[in-house]
Enzyme design. Structure first.
Site, short mmCIF file in Angstrom:
data_model
loop_
_atom_site.label_atom_id
_atom_site.label_comp_id
_atom_site.label_asym_id
_atom_site.label_seq_id
_atom_site.Cartn_x
_atom_site.Cartn_y
_atom_site.Cartn_z
N LYS A 120 0.84 -1.20 0.00
CA LYS A 120 0.00 0.00 0.00
C LYS A 120 0.88 1.25 0.00
CE LYS A 120 -3.57 2.31 2.70
NZ LYS A 120 -4.52 2.26 3.81
N GLU B 250 10.41 -4.73 4.63
CA GLU B 250 10.53 -6.12 4.19
C GLU B 250 10.24 -6.24 2.69
OE1 GLU B 250 8.84 -4.95 6.76
OE2 GLU B 250 8.76 -6.38 8.43
N GLY C 160 -4.97 -1.93 4.93
CA GLY C 160 -4.14 -3.04 4.47
C GLY C 160 -4.82 -4.39 4.68
N ARG C 161 -5.37 -4.60 5.88
CA ARG C 161 -5.94 -5.92 6.20
C ARG C 161 -7.33 -6.10 5.60
NH1 ARG C 161 -4.86 -2.68 10.37
NH2 ARG C 161 -6.53 -1.87 11.70
N GLU D 97 -4.96 -6.94 14.73
CA GLU D 97 -4.45 -5.62 14.35
C GLU D 97 -5.60 -4.61 14.40
OE1 GLU D 97 -2.66 -4.37 10.30
OE2 GLU D 97 -0.87 -4.82 11.47
N HIS E 12 -4.98 -33.54 16.80
CA HIS E 12 -3.85 -34.37 17.21
C HIS E 12 -2.73 -33.52 17.79
CE1 HIS E 12 -5.64 -37.97 15.48
NE2 HIS E 12 -6.16 -37.12 14.62
N LYS F 81 9.15 -0.58 14.43
CA LYS F 81 9.74 -0.17 13.14
C LYS F 81 10.79 0.92 13.37
CE LYS F 81 5.74 -0.94 10.08
NZ LYS F 81 4.71 -0.29 9.27
O1 F6P Z 1 3.03 -3.23 9.80
C1 F6P Z 1 1.67 -3.16 9.67
C2 F6P Z 1 1.22 -2.86 8.28
O2 F6P Z 1 1.11 -1.50 8.10
C3 F6P Z 1 -0.09 -3.56 7.98
O3 F6P Z 1 -1.18 -2.88 8.49
C4 F6P Z 1 -0.05 -3.67 6.51
O4 F6P Z 1 -0.99 -4.59 6.03
C5 F6P Z 1 1.38 -4.10 6.31
O5 F6P Z 1 2.10 -3.37 7.28
C6 F6P Z 1 1.95 -3.88 4.94
O6 F6P Z 1 1.94 -2.55 4.57
P1 F6P Z 1 2.15 -2.10 3.07
O7 F6P Z 1 1.05 -2.69 2.26
O8 F6P Z 1 2.12 -0.61 3.08
O9 F6P Z 1 3.49 -2.63 2.61
#
Ligand code: F6P
Length: 539
Positions: A196, A202, A253-254, A339, A370, A508
């Site tokens: 987003k 990452e 995002g979620r 979240e 199990h 972060k």
């Molecule tokens: O770290 C949390 C977060 O902001 C989530 O809410 C989001 O889904 C994820 O990181 C990834 O964010 P982005 O889509 O901006 O890379």
């Protein structure tokens, strides 16, 4: 909005809990009321729900519905659906529902359908694998830019393109991307950089790794082999990506798998099935918007969640989807629920005097049986379990084919297991019953009563059973939307902001501070533990 603990209904629920709730017994409730199953089952689009094995009676539901009314859940729901900026700390609307509204309906319909149509047209060009040459699709994203597609693609395995292999890379740990890259060659690979913000550490790191691998292995046509799904089109362009599908700040995002973030899903299942996924979610949106509260499934589930968390004080909920395709559903729901509702202050910023999000966890059945079901049956904590049963398979069935005939039998076994677990949780087994039974594997050295105590099940452990006819794009869309609206409901009752995530910021920022220190060894100003650990990592 009125916060739940400031309502008359809350006080009434407290009294009701003390008088009847704490000692409520499911077995007695079924014995008393032959119509309990019928009275406490709810039909929503694509989903049938049996709520009757929950620790609630008619009076509990009555007070909970009063609570929803007094808190103004319907008013807040309508504000969300209208596009009011209910995400107050970020000043944003919350409009994932607009992403699945039919063309011409709902806010921003022009923008939504322009991107959707363009994305689905693109999807069909890639799915023409003879022409596109693409065989592998790698989605690089994390959190909401990963978990939705990663959950949906295996769930809809029966609907996926047989010539396209889907891969998901999320972790900054190179052990995630390295084994994926080993299976690929640049000419057959499409990378989707899903973010987003297009700034997430990452995702950007893995995007650079993918680009380095692509170029080192003779890849040249970046425009063809890299695509971005983001609200930050400029940043994607700076990275060198020219094919971009956008979305908007009013998509959390979620809550984003319905947007361009759903590109890997659409590539896997095709345009028509993707539209069916949206259609199922829209049907659930309409149910949430229109069904009376007493028959409104997301509202009822959200209300029972509050009853369990704040009155019974249950700390977690176990998700037990009896469908292997839903293996990533618990992980997806962890982000959606924890979240969204893992918050400690209300909308005014005041500290809450009650608990919010439970821990959500689980594994598909029968695997969980199990592993940790021992604890669910005989442990000291009561953990409500949510079973998801799917009546019909998608792997084919038939008597003439020995494999399919065997798989049919296995499906019946799967369903019998799911039913048996919810029955066992409720029924339990008394010490007298245990003593009357033979236990062939038990030690002969123990006296019968001691042994029977070990083999006693308290029972009265609550569960909900959701039932789908078949796991299809449409029913899965409805199921996911059901969870979104249930999380909305409990968040609205708690009067929290379910749509921000400030809790991820601190880690972060500290990571950004530590990153150069791991290279330089500069430990100045660090606490002794962090400094000591860093020293060992550098030694
Ligand atoms: O770290 C949390 C977060 O902001 C989530 O809410 C989001 O889904 C994820 O990181 C990834 O964010 P982005 O889509 O901006 O890379």
């Amino acid at each position: 909005m009125t916060r739940c603990d400031r309502t008359q209904a809350w006080a009434a629920l407290q009294g009701h809990f003390e008088a009847h709730g704490r000692d409520f017994d499911l077995r007695e409730a079924f014995a008393r009321d032959a119509s309990r199953f019928d009275a406490m089952s709810v039909e929503a689009p694509e989903v049938f729900a049996d709520l009757s094995k929950n620790l609630v009676d008619t009076a509990t539901l009555h007070f909970l519905l009063d609570l929803a009314a007094e808190c103004g859940v319907a008013t807040r729901r309508d504000a969300m659906l209208r596009g009011d900026p209910i995400n107050t700390t970020e000043g944003r609307a919350v409009l994932h529902t607009a992403l699945r509204a039919p063309a011409g309906e709902g806010p921003f319909t022009g923008d939504v359908h322009r991107v959707l149509d363009a994305m689905l047209a693109y999807v069909e060009t890639v799915r023409d694998t003879a022409a596109s040459g693409i065989r592998h699709i790698v989605n690089i994203g994390i959190g909401g830019s990963d978990l939705g597609p990663q959950m949906v693609v295996p769930a809809l395995d029966a609907f996926t393109h047989p010539g396209l292999q889907m891969h998901f890379v999320s972790n900054v740990d190179g052990h995630d991307i390295a084994p994926v890259l080993r299976q690929l060659n640049p000419a057959e690979t499409l990378f989707i950089i899903a973010s987003k913000t297009f700034t997430t550490q990452e995702t950007m790191a893995n995007a650079h790794a993918a680009k380095a691998w692509f170029e080192a292995n003779g890849g040249t046509d970046t425009a063809k082999h890299f695509v971005a799904t983001t609200t930050n089109i400029d940043a994607a362009a700076k990275f060198g990506i020219t094919t971009t599908f956008g979305f908007w700040d009013w998509v959390g995002g979620r809550y984003s798998l319905w947007s361009a973030i759903g590109l890997p899903i659409a590539l896997a299942i095709g345009a028509d099935h993707f539209r069916a996924l949206l259609g199922g979610a829209h049907a659930m949106d309409e149910h949430f918007a229109q069904a009376p509260a007493a028959k409104n499934l997301p509202m009822l589930l959200g209300l029972i969640d509050v009853w369990y968390r704040n009155f019974h004080r249950f700390t977690s909920r176990c998700m037990a989807p009896y469908h292997q395709g839903l293996k990533r559903l618990p992980a997806y729901l962890q982000q959606l629920e924890m979240e969204s509702n893992g918050k400690r202050v209300d909308l005014a910023g005041d500290a809450l005097p009650f608990a919010t999000s439970p821990v959500v966890w689980g594994e598909p059945g029968t695997n969980g049986q199990h592993a940790y079901f021992q604890m669910l049956h005989q442990g000291t904590d009561v953990i409500p379990v949510e079973f998801i049963l799917v009546k019909k398979t998608t792997h084919g069935s038939g008597n003439d084919n020995p494999l399919l005939a065997q798989l049919d039998k296995q499906h019946t076994m799967l369903l019998a297991n799911g039913l048996a677990q919810s029955q066992a949780l409720m029924q339990g087994k008394t010490t007298e019953q245990a003593q009357a039974e033979k236990a062939p594997t038990a030690s002969q050295a123990l006296d019968a009563l001691t042994l029977a105590r070990h083999r006693t099940f308290p029972g009265n452990r609550p569960s909900t059973t959701l039932m789908l006819y078949q796991l299809t794009p449409r029913s899965l869309g409805a199921l996911i939307a059901l969870y979104e609206h249930r999380v909305f409901t409990s968040g609205a009752l708690w009067n929290i902001n379910s749509f921000d995530q400030w809790g991820v910021e601190l880690g972060k920022a500290l990571c950004n501070d530590l990153l150069p220190r791991l290279d330089s060894g500069d430990a100045s100003g660090l606490d002794a533990s962090t400094a000591g650990l860093m020293k060992r990592l550098r030694a």
